[in-house]
Motif scaffolding. Sequence first.
Motif, short mmCIF file in Angstrom:
data_model
loop_
_atom_site.label_atom_id
_atom_site.label_comp_id
_atom_site.label_asym_id
_atom_site.label_seq_id
_atom_site.Cartn_x
_atom_site.Cartn_y
_atom_site.Cartn_z
N CYS A 55 -24.06 -17.29 -61.87
CA CYS A 55 -23.12 -18.34 -61.47
C CYS A 55 -23.02 -19.39 -62.56
O CYS A 55 -23.96 -19.60 -63.32
N ARG A 56 -21.87 -20.07 -62.61
CA ARG A 56 -21.64 -21.12 -63.60
C ARG A 56 -21.37 -22.43 -62.88
O ARG A 56 -20.64 -22.48 -61.89
N THR A 57 -21.93 -23.52 -63.41
CA THR A 57 -21.73 -24.84 -62.85
C THR A 57 -20.51 -25.49 -63.50
O THR A 57 -19.94 -24.95 -64.45
N ARG A 58 -20.13 -26.68 -63.01
CA ARG A 58 -19.00 -27.41 -63.61
C ARG A 58 -19.29 -27.81 -65.04
O ARG A 58 -18.39 -27.92 -65.86
N ARG A 59 -20.55 -28.04 -65.37
CA ARG A 59 -20.91 -28.46 -66.72
C ARG A 59 -21.22 -27.29 -67.65
O ARG A 59 -21.64 -27.49 -68.78
N GLY A 60 -21.05 -26.06 -67.17
CA GLY A 60 -21.19 -24.90 -68.03
C GLY A 60 -22.55 -24.21 -68.01
O GLY A 60 -22.73 -23.23 -68.72
N LYS A 61 -23.49 -24.68 -67.23
CA LYS A 61 -24.79 -24.03 -67.15
C LYS A 61 -24.67 -22.75 -66.34
O LYS A 61 -23.85 -22.64 -65.44
N SER A 62 -25.51 -21.77 -66.67
CA SER A 62 -25.53 -20.50 -65.93
C SER A 62 -26.83 -20.38 -65.15
O SER A 62 -27.89 -20.77 -65.64
N HIS A 63 -26.71 -19.84 -63.94
CA HIS A 63 -27.88 -19.61 -63.09
C HIS A 63 -27.85 -18.17 -62.60
O HIS A 63 -26.81 -17.67 -62.21
N ARG A 64 -29.00 -17.54 -62.62
CA ARG A 64 -29.15 -16.17 -62.12
C ARG A 64 -29.76 -16.26 -60.72
O ARG A 64 -30.85 -16.80 -60.54
N ILE A 65 -29.05 -15.74 -59.72
CA ILE A 65 -29.47 -15.84 -58.32
C ILE A 65 -29.54 -14.44 -57.72
O ILE A 65 -28.66 -13.61 -57.94
N SER A 66 -30.59 -14.20 -56.94
CA SER A 66 -30.72 -12.94 -56.22
C SER A 66 -29.69 -12.87 -55.10
O SER A 66 -29.38 -13.89 -54.47
N LEU A 67 -29.16 -11.69 -54.84
CA LEU A 67 -28.16 -11.54 -53.79
C LEU A 67 -28.72 -11.78 -52.39
O LEU A 67 -27.97 -12.12 -51.48
N ASP A 68 -30.01 -11.61 -52.20
CA ASP A 68 -30.60 -11.81 -50.88
C ASP A 68 -31.21 -13.21 -50.71
O ASP A 68 -31.92 -13.47 -49.74
N ASP A 69 -30.90 -14.13 -51.61
CA ASP A 69 -31.39 -15.51 -51.50
C ASP A 69 -30.70 -16.19 -50.30
O ASP A 69 -29.47 -16.26 -50.27
N PRO A 70 -31.47 -16.69 -49.33
CA PRO A 70 -30.84 -17.30 -48.15
C PRO A 70 -30.15 -18.63 -48.44
O PRO A 70 -29.37 -19.11 -47.61
N ARG A 71 -30.40 -19.23 -49.58
CA ARG A 71 -29.76 -20.51 -49.93
C ARG A 71 -28.38 -20.31 -50.54
O ARG A 71 -27.66 -21.28 -50.76
N LEU A 72 -27.98 -19.08 -50.81
CA LEU A 72 -26.68 -18.77 -51.40
C LEU A 72 -25.73 -18.28 -50.32
O LEU A 72 -26.09 -17.45 -49.49
N ARG A 73 -24.51 -18.83 -50.33
CA ARG A 73 -23.50 -18.38 -49.36
C ARG A 73 -22.11 -18.56 -49.97
O ARG A 73 -21.92 -19.42 -50.84
N PRO A 74 -21.16 -17.77 -49.51
CA PRO A 74 -19.78 -17.98 -49.98
C PRO A 74 -19.25 -19.31 -49.45
O PRO A 74 -19.63 -19.76 -48.37
N ALA A 75 -18.39 -19.96 -50.20
CA ALA A 75 -17.79 -21.21 -49.76
C ALA A 75 -16.86 -20.96 -48.58
O ALA A 75 -16.14 -19.95 -48.56
N SER A 76 -16.89 -21.84 -47.61
CA SER A 76 -16.00 -21.71 -46.46
C SER A 76 -14.57 -22.10 -46.85
O SER A 76 -14.33 -22.71 -47.90
N PHE A 77 -13.64 -21.77 -45.99
CA PHE A 77 -12.24 -22.13 -46.22
C PHE A 77 -12.09 -23.64 -46.39
O PHE A 77 -11.38 -24.11 -47.27
#
Length: 91
Positions: A55-77
């Motif tokens: 994933c990329r932040t607004r400031r351009g940093k990249s983060h590697r996140i596991s797909l089963d991480d419970p803190r990650l979710r798709p943005a709601s409408f």
Amino acid sequence: MIRPGDVVVYTKTKHTTSPGPRAHDIEPESRGEYYTYAVDKYWIVESVESDGITCRTRRGKSHRISLDDPRLRPASFWEKLFLRSKFPSPA
């Protein structure tokens, strides 16, 4: 299913002496000097692999996140609609 270009929300846990205005789930430490709290981070998916996403932040940093991480979710409408300025623009 998360694809490149999708916006996601990552809930990051922080530990400081003074929570910021976007902090939620604030809990004081037992001695009362520090707080543990959560802050929502608004990121865009750059790539998807079998072991996780980048994933990329607004400031351009990249983060590697596991797909089963419970803190990650798709943005709601509603987050996409009202908080679109917090998400990075597609590259």
